[in-house]
Scaffold this active site. Structure first.
Site, PDB file in Angstrom:
ATOM      1  N   ASN A   9     -43.857-103.956 -11.451  1.00 40.34           N
ATOM      2  CA  ASN A   9     -44.350-103.136 -11.950  1.00 40.34           C
ATOM      3  C   ASN A   9     -45.772-102.871 -11.636  1.00 40.34           C
ATOM      4  OD1 ASN A   9     -45.117-100.895 -13.065  1.00 40.34           O
ATOM      5  ND2 ASN A   9     -44.716-101.967 -15.428  1.00 40.34           N
ATOM      6  N   TRP A  10     -46.182-102.340 -10.706  1.00 46.31           N
ATOM      7  CA  TRP A  10     -47.913-101.803 -10.377  1.00 46.31           C
ATOM      8  C   TRP A  10     -48.504-101.225 -11.460  1.00 46.31           C
ATOM      9  CZ3 TRP A  10     -48.153-100.090  -4.320  1.00 46.31           C
ATOM     10  CH2 TRP A  10     -47.080-100.917  -3.237  1.00 46.31           C
ATOM     11  N   LYS A  11     -47.455-100.484 -12.030  1.00 46.41           N
ATOM     12  CA  LYS A  11     -48.555 -99.975 -13.245  1.00 46.41           C
ATOM     13  C   LYS A  11     -49.491 -99.036 -13.077  1.00 46.41           C
ATOM     14  CE  LYS A  11     -48.080-103.680 -16.162  1.00 46.41           C
ATOM     15  NZ  LYS A  11     -48.537-104.272 -17.590  1.00 46.41           N
ATOM     16  N   HIS A  95     -40.594 -98.704 -20.791  1.00 47.21           N
ATOM     17  CA  HIS A  95     -41.754 -99.322 -21.065  1.00 47.21           C
ATOM     18  C   HIS A  95     -42.434 -99.197 -22.412  1.00 47.21           C
ATOM     19  CE1 HIS A  95     -45.147-101.815 -19.417  1.00 47.21           C
ATOM     20  NE2 HIS A  95     -44.686-102.545 -18.841  1.00 47.21           N
ATOM     21  N   GLU A  97     -45.578 -99.537 -22.787  1.00 46.75           N
ATOM     22  CA  GLU A  97     -47.186 -99.031 -22.489  1.00 46.75           C
ATOM     23  C   GLU A  97     -46.298 -97.749 -22.895  1.00 46.75           C
ATOM     24  OE1 GLU A  97     -48.323-100.495 -18.930  1.00 46.75           O
ATOM     25  OE2 GLU A  97     -48.880-102.611 -19.778  1.00 46.75           O
ATOM     26  N   GLU A 167     -38.805-107.546 -22.284  1.00 50.61           N
ATOM     27  CA  GLU A 167     -40.802-107.895 -22.623  1.00 50.61           C
ATOM     28  C   GLU A 167     -41.200-107.584 -23.962  1.00 50.61           C
ATOM     29  OE1 GLU A 167     -42.027-106.137 -18.324  1.00 50.61           O
ATOM     30  OE2 GLU A 167     -41.467-104.496 -19.749  1.00 50.61           O
ATOM     31  N   GLY A 173     -48.795-108.891 -19.925  1.00 48.77           N
ATOM     32  CA  GLY A 173     -50.224-108.759 -19.768  1.00 48.77           C
ATOM     33  C   GLY A 173     -51.315-109.465 -20.638  1.00 48.77           C
ATOM     34  N   SER A 212     -45.584-112.070 -18.628  1.00 47.33           N
ATOM     35  CA  SER A 212     -47.277-112.609 -18.053  1.00 47.33           C
ATOM     36  C   SER A 212     -46.061-113.570 -17.128  1.00 47.33           C
ATOM     37  CB  SER A 212     -47.628-113.060 -18.931  1.00 47.33           C
ATOM     38  OG  SER A 212     -48.234-112.780 -19.291  1.00 47.33           O
ATOM     39  N   GLY A 233     -45.761-107.836 -13.881  1.00 47.23           N
ATOM     40  CA  GLY A 233     -47.123-106.637 -13.455  1.00 47.23           C
ATOM     41  C   GLY A 233     -47.347-107.695 -12.564  1.00 47.23           C
ATOM     42  N   GLY A 234     -48.705-108.153 -13.651  1.00 55.97           N
ATOM     43  CA  GLY A 234     -50.491-108.718 -13.297  1.00 55.97           C
ATOM     44  C   GLY A 234     -49.512-109.384 -11.504  1.00 55.97           C
TER      45      GLY A 234
HETATM   46  C1  PEP Z   1     -44.879-105.781 -17.030  1.00 56.24           C
HETATM   47  O1  PEP Z   1     -46.062-104.771 -17.391  1.00 56.24           O
HETATM   48  O2  PEP Z   1     -43.833-105.134 -17.202  1.00 56.24           O
HETATM   49  C2  PEP Z   1     -45.099-106.748 -17.005  1.00 56.24           C
HETATM   50  C3  PEP Z   1     -44.551-107.623 -17.564  1.00 56.24           C
HETATM   51  O3  PEP Z   1     -46.335-107.256 -17.119  1.00 56.24           O
HETATM   52  P1  PEP Z   1     -47.653-108.774 -16.396  1.00 56.24           P
HETATM   53  O4  PEP Z   1     -46.239-109.693 -15.836  1.00 56.24           O
HETATM   54  O5  PEP Z   1     -48.876-108.396 -16.224  1.00 56.24           O
HETATM   55  O6  PEP Z   1     -47.411-109.165 -18.079  1.00 56.24           O
END
Ligand code: PEP
Length: 250
Positions: A9-11, A95, A97, A167, A173, A212, A233-234
């Site tokens: 997930n590039w956000k 999600h 966010e 999640e 994040g 994470s 994500g990251g």
């Molecule tokens: C996400 O945005 O779905 C996520 C899991 O982010 P991160 O891996 O950065 O915690």
């Protein structure tokens, strides 16, 4: 046997150049990934470019959100048929966010899930509790409520063409990952919730962990019997790190 899935997930990150570089890097390393399925979810505007870059590869394309309507007077929205037309297979719905920053309620998430399937996409439904909810001991209550809102709208059979991502919001994040045991316990809870309605669908449902995940912790998470891959994500923004996670799943 459920095939593991690792979805990036590039956000709100990327550019034309980054899309070319990142997808090029992931494609170059796919030979070492093994049996895991891999997907990338760039921002909407880069989807057509990504579609072209992924042609001839096994990497699947996904979007990060979808409108609950198919067309009409909904300024700024993007529909499932549009996403399908530009090559998407998956779409993330619910999600955290979207839920916390843009007001996506359980009911709206359920309508987005339904719209995604109506348009031929496979929804990746995100569920997860806040830190204070975990500390209050109501994680299962929260995740159960988020799941039930979708189940009540579409029924258990619809989950045969869906993926769930657990999640925990406190792990997204933050660099703070759920332990494999903490994650596994919620994954079992989700699968059992489905099993009570449709055992066959429950057994086949892929439940991803997100929060994470990094190259260094992916293998122990994916070794849990009910963790069927990750939503990343990251760590999905760097090809090497993302490929390390994909290899851990493969
Ligand atoms: C996400 O945005 O779905 C996520 C899991 O982010 P991160 O891996 O950065 O915690």
């Amino acid at each position: 046997m459920r095939q593991k899935l690792v979805a990036g997930n590039w956000k709100l990150n990327g550019s034309l150049a980054m899309t070319r570089e990142l997808i090029g890097g992931i494609r170059a390393g796919m030979g070492e990934v093994g049996a895991a399925e891999v997907a990338v979810c760039p921002p909407y505007v880069y989807l057509p470019l990504a579609q072209g870059l992924l042609e001839g590869s096994a990497i699947r394309l996904g979007a990060q959100d979808v409108c609950d309507h198919d067309s009409g007077a909904f300024t700024g929205e993007v529909s499932a048929p549009m996403l399908e037309e530009v090559g998407c297979h998956y779409v993330i719905v619910g999600h955290s966010e979207r839920r916390s920053l843009y007001g996506d309620t359980d009911e709206l998430v359920a309508r987005k899930f339904e719209a995604a399937q109506r348009g031929g996409l496979v929804p990746i439904l995100c569920v997860g509790e806040l830190l204070e909810e975990r500390e209050q001991g109501i994680t299962e209550q929260v995740v159960g409520r988020q799941l039930d809102a979708v189940l009540e709208r579409v029924g258990a059979a619809a989950f045969a063409r869906a993926v769930v991502a657990y999640e925990p919001v406190w792990a997204i994040g933050t660099g703070r990952t759920a332990t494999p045991d903490q994650a596994e316990a919620v994954h079992v809870f989700i699968r059992e919730r489905l099993r009570a309605l449709d055992p066959g669908v429950a057994d086949g449902l892929r439940i991803l962990y997100g929060g994470s995940v990094k190259g260094g912790n992916a293998a122990e998470l994916f070794a849990q019997p009910n963790i069927d891959g990750g939503l990343i994500g990251g760590a999905s923004l760097q090809a090497d790190e993302f490929l390390t996670i994909c290899r851990a799943a493969g």
